[in-house]
Design a protein around this motif. Sequence first.
Motif, PDB file in Angstrom:
ATOM      1  N   GLU A  29       0.835  -1.203   0.000  1.00  0.00           N
ATOM      2  CA  GLU A  29       0.000   0.000   0.000  1.00  0.00           C
ATOM      3  C   GLU A  29       0.870   1.254   0.000  1.00  0.00           C
ATOM      4  OE1 GLU A  29      -3.532   2.131   2.669  1.00  0.00           O
ATOM      5  OE2 GLU A  29      -2.263   0.589   3.575  1.00  0.00           O
ATOM      6  N   GLN A  30       1.896   1.270   0.844  1.00  0.00           N
ATOM      7  CA  GLN A  30       2.790   2.427   0.931  1.00  0.00           C
ATOM      8  C   GLN A  30       3.554   2.619  -0.381  1.00  0.00           C
ATOM      9  OE1 GLN A  30       2.394   0.043   3.166  1.00  0.00           O
ATOM     10  NE2 GLN A  30       1.953   1.005   5.143  1.00  0.00           N
ATOM     11  N   GLN A  31       3.850   1.538  -1.040  1.00  0.00           N
ATOM     12  CA  GLN A  31       4.551   1.589  -2.328  1.00  0.00           C
ATOM     13  C   GLN A  31       3.618   2.058  -3.440  1.00  0.00           C
ATOM     14  OE1 GLN A  31       7.220  -1.798  -3.926  1.00  0.00           O
ATOM     15  NE2 GLN A  31       5.226  -2.219  -4.832  1.00  0.00           N
ATOM     16  N   ASP A  32       2.460   1.421  -3.546  1.00  0.00           N
ATOM     17  CA  ASP A  32       1.589   1.639  -4.702  1.00  0.00           C
ATOM     18  C   ASP A  32       0.877   2.986  -4.651  1.00  0.00           C
ATOM     19  OD1 ASP A  32       2.427  -0.862  -5.434  1.00  0.00           O
ATOM     20  OD2 ASP A  32       0.575  -1.890  -4.848  1.00  0.00           O
ATOM     21  N   LYS A  33       0.474   3.441  -3.472  1.00  0.00           N
ATOM     22  CA  LYS A  33      -0.212   4.733  -3.372  1.00  0.00           C
ATOM     23  C   LYS A  33       0.718   5.888  -3.744  1.00  0.00           C
ATOM     24  CE  LYS A  33      -3.982   3.773  -0.130  1.00  0.00           C
ATOM     25  NZ  LYS A  33      -5.025   4.163  -1.107  1.00  0.00           N
ATOM     26  N   ALA A  34       1.992   5.767  -3.353  1.00  0.00           N
ATOM     27  CA  ALA A  34       2.944   6.820  -3.703  1.00  0.00           C
ATOM     28  C   ALA A  34       3.210   6.835  -5.208  1.00  0.00           C
ATOM     29  CB  ALA A  34       4.242   6.631  -2.933  1.00  0.00           C
ATOM     30  N   LEU A  35       3.300   5.645  -5.812  1.00  0.00           N
ATOM     31  CA  LEU A  35       3.482   5.580  -7.262  1.00  0.00           C
ATOM     32  C   LEU A  35       2.277   6.194  -7.974  1.00  0.00           C
ATOM     33  CD1 LEU A  35       5.328   4.616  -9.558  1.00  0.00           C
ATOM     34  CD2 LEU A  35       4.090   2.425  -9.503  1.00  0.00           C
ATOM     35  N   GLY A  84      14.026   8.262  -8.592  1.00  0.00           N
ATOM     36  CA  GLY A  84      13.753   7.038  -9.334  1.00  0.00           C
ATOM     37  C   GLY A  84      12.794   7.293 -10.480  1.00  0.00           C
ATOM     38  N   ASP A  85      12.506   6.250 -11.224  1.00  0.00           N
ATOM     39  CA  ASP A  85      11.576   6.358 -12.345  1.00  0.00           C
ATOM     40  C   ASP A  85      10.153   6.198 -11.838  1.00  0.00           C
ATOM     41  OD1 ASP A  85      10.743   6.717 -14.955  1.00  0.00           O
ATOM     42  OD2 ASP A  85      12.211   5.317 -15.798  1.00  0.00           O
ATOM     43  N   THR A  86       9.190   6.328 -12.737  1.00  0.00           N
ATOM     44  CA  THR A  86       7.781   6.331 -12.340  1.00  0.00           C
ATOM     45  C   THR A  86       6.982   5.255 -13.072  1.00  0.00           C
ATOM     46  OG1 THR A  86       7.237   8.000 -14.017  1.00  0.00           O
ATOM     47  CG2 THR A  86       7.871   8.794 -11.825  1.00  0.00           C
ATOM     48  N   LYS A 138      -7.341  16.676  -5.946  1.00  0.00           N
ATOM     49  CA  LYS A 138      -7.218  15.233  -6.121  1.00  0.00           C
ATOM     50  C   LYS A 138      -5.810  14.773  -5.752  1.00  0.00           C
ATOM     51  CE  LYS A 138      -7.592  11.496  -9.519  1.00  0.00           C
ATOM     52  NZ  LYS A 138      -7.851  11.149 -10.954  1.00  0.00           N
ATOM     53  N   GLN A 139      -4.818  15.539  -6.152  1.00  0.00           N
ATOM     54  CA  GLN A 139      -3.427  15.193  -5.836  1.00  0.00           C
ATOM     55  C   GLN A 139      -3.164  15.327  -4.343  1.00  0.00           C
ATOM     56  OE1 GLN A 139      -1.736  18.094  -8.462  1.00  0.00           O
ATOM     57  NE2 GLN A 139      -1.539  16.669 -10.195  1.00  0.00           N
ATOM     58  N   ILE A 170       2.747  10.075  -7.753  1.00  0.00           N
ATOM     59  CA  ILE A 170       3.734  10.666  -8.669  1.00  0.00           C
ATOM     60  C   ILE A 170       3.240  10.590 -10.110  1.00  0.00           C
ATOM     61  CG2 ILE A 170       5.138   8.576  -9.020  1.00  0.00           C
ATOM     62  CD1 ILE A 170       6.535  12.142  -8.611  1.00  0.00           C
ATOM     63  N   GLN A 171       2.505   9.545 -10.458  1.00  0.00           N
ATOM     64  CA  GLN A 171       1.971   9.412 -11.813  1.00  0.00           C
ATOM     65  C   GLN A 171       0.825  10.392 -12.060  1.00  0.00           C
ATOM     66  OE1 GLN A 171       1.000   5.227 -11.972  1.00  0.00           O
ATOM     67  NE2 GLN A 171       3.031   4.634 -12.732  1.00  0.00           N
ATOM     68  N   ALA A 172       0.190  10.855 -10.980  1.00  0.00           N
ATOM     69  CA  ALA A 172      -0.915  11.808 -11.116  1.00  0.00           C
ATOM     70  C   ALA A 172      -0.427  13.238 -11.343  1.00  0.00           C
ATOM     71  CB  ALA A 172      -1.804  11.768  -9.876  1.00  0.00           C
ATOM     72  N   LEU A 173       0.867  13.493 -11.155  1.00  0.00           N
ATOM     73  CA  LEU A 173       1.410  14.828 -11.366  1.00  0.00           C
ATOM     74  C   LEU A 173       1.640  15.073 -12.854  1.00  0.00           C
ATOM     75  CD1 LEU A 173       4.066  15.119  -8.500  1.00  0.00           C
ATOM     76  CD2 LEU A 173       1.591  15.501  -8.409  1.00  0.00           C
ATOM     77  N   ASP A 174       1.427  16.308 -13.291  1.00  0.00           N
ATOM     78  CA  ASP A 174       1.734  16.633 -14.690  1.00  0.00           C
ATOM     79  C   ASP A 174       3.242  16.821 -14.853  1.00  0.00           C
ATOM     80  OD1 ASP A 174       2.459  19.301 -13.967  1.00  0.00           O
ATOM     81  OD2 ASP A 174       0.386  19.990 -14.215  1.00  0.00           O
ATOM     82  N   ALA A 175       3.680  17.034 -16.064  1.00  0.00           N
ATOM     83  CA  ALA A 175       5.114  17.081 -16.359  1.00  0.00           C
ATOM     84  C   ALA A 175       5.823  18.172 -15.564  1.00  0.00           C
ATOM     85  CB  ALA A 175       5.332  17.286 -17.859  1.00  0.00           C
ATOM     86  N   ASP A 176       5.199  19.344 -15.466  1.00  0.00           N
ATOM     87  CA  ASP A 176       5.825  20.443 -14.727  1.00  0.00           C
ATOM     88  C   ASP A 176       5.920  20.108 -13.240  1.00  0.00           C
ATOM     89  OD1 ASP A 176       6.814  23.242 -14.514  1.00  0.00           O
ATOM     90  OD2 ASP A 176       4.989  23.470 -13.313  1.00  0.00           O
ATOM     91  N   GLN A 177       4.867  19.528 -12.687  1.00  0.00           N
ATOM     92  CA  GLN A 177       4.883  19.137 -11.278  1.00  0.00           C
ATOM     93  C   GLN A 177       5.929  18.053 -11.022  1.00  0.00           C
ATOM     94  OE1 GLN A 177       0.677  18.174 -11.110  1.00  0.00           O
ATOM     95  NE2 GLN A 177       0.310  19.835  -9.652  1.00  0.00           N
TER      96      GLN A 177
END
Length: 392
Positions: free
Chosen positions: A228-234, A324-326, A283-284, A237-244
């Motif tokens: 849960e701690q791993q997947d929610k954070a991923l 790290g990567d996303t 949402k973020q 980060i995936q919910a952020l736009d490129a600038d964020q």
Amino acid sequence: MKIRHVFAFGLLVVCLVGIAVTAYSQQGRRRPMRGGGNSAVDEPFRGVTAGGEIQPGVFKIESTGVSTKPVVEAADAFLASLTDQQREKTVFPVDDAEWRQWDNRHFPKRQGVGFDEMDDRQRDHAFGLLQASLSAKGLKLSKDIMKLNGTLAELADNYDEYGRWLYWITIMGKPSETEPWGWQIDGHHLIINYFVLGDQVVMSPVFVGSEPVHAVSGEFAGTVVLQEQQDKALQLIQALDADQQSKAILSRAKPGNNALAQAYRDNVNIDYAGIEASKLDQKQRDLLIEVVQSFVGNMRDGHAEIKMDEVRSHLDQTYFAWIGDTKADSVFYYRIQSPVVLIEFDHQRRVAPFRSDRPTRDHIHAVLRTPNGNDYEKDLLRQHYHSHHHGE
């Protein structure tokens, strides 16, 4: 003349031994530690900072309305189940240095009474203390980390250093609904410091981790932790736009370990980095809160709600940083930091049963701390002593 010399020498030896024993006792039954642990514990406690300075006035003594009576009763029942010899090595003064001697690694000598020396009744009372203090998911996480340490013993064929029952409990102070006290569980990949003052609770530092994080065979097959701690954070980060993402991601390369606030790092300075929560949409921000909740929610529900209210009140001062990567299968590190909470999650290199040069999802370290001097509830304890002993 010779007899007098012998007598004087003997007296000197006795005095020196007495001084050494007294010093040893005053240091909280200090045990040898590796990696600079002794010097770190000897250093006066300051707490985690950003910018090198403690932010004053962040925490205050106040009633939460959430009773700690169940925790007190569970601690009393646990202590009553111990033999006199076990109890003597388990109980420490409330402000003892033992608080700060925890270690997330497998090899240091521990204080307190070990699950490996408890009988079934004593183990039931030990888990009863955890159950009264933690949420259902916090208790399950603790038990599952212990099981996975058993899986590691199977994989490494090393039952001297790893095992389900190689965890120790200490009690600091006398369990009370009015006076300060607390408990600690200390062992490989599982450390919980739980401090009680009246009906206030500070549960930090907390260290949770595992290697492996998923048992695919053996006695505890199917046990898995920290997803849960791993997947929610991923997801965040995936919910952020490129600038964020450009602000949040400190580096897309993650060749090694990145955790900063592990054992013996009570006074670490970690400057704010990444993206501010004030730059996130609703949402973020909700996703960020969910990540924090995945850690704070290991406390029993009432006190977890109190802590989450504290986190929300400082949300605009909260930063989210990523290394790290996303991608869906990426290894990564992330940090959530505000004046009232510090959370780190780190995919680490393999250590056992074999070593690896690069991080893996099968070895996780995660830490929750309370910055600005309130790990181990030390700031509230300082305020308590000041209000009760002012002028003495």
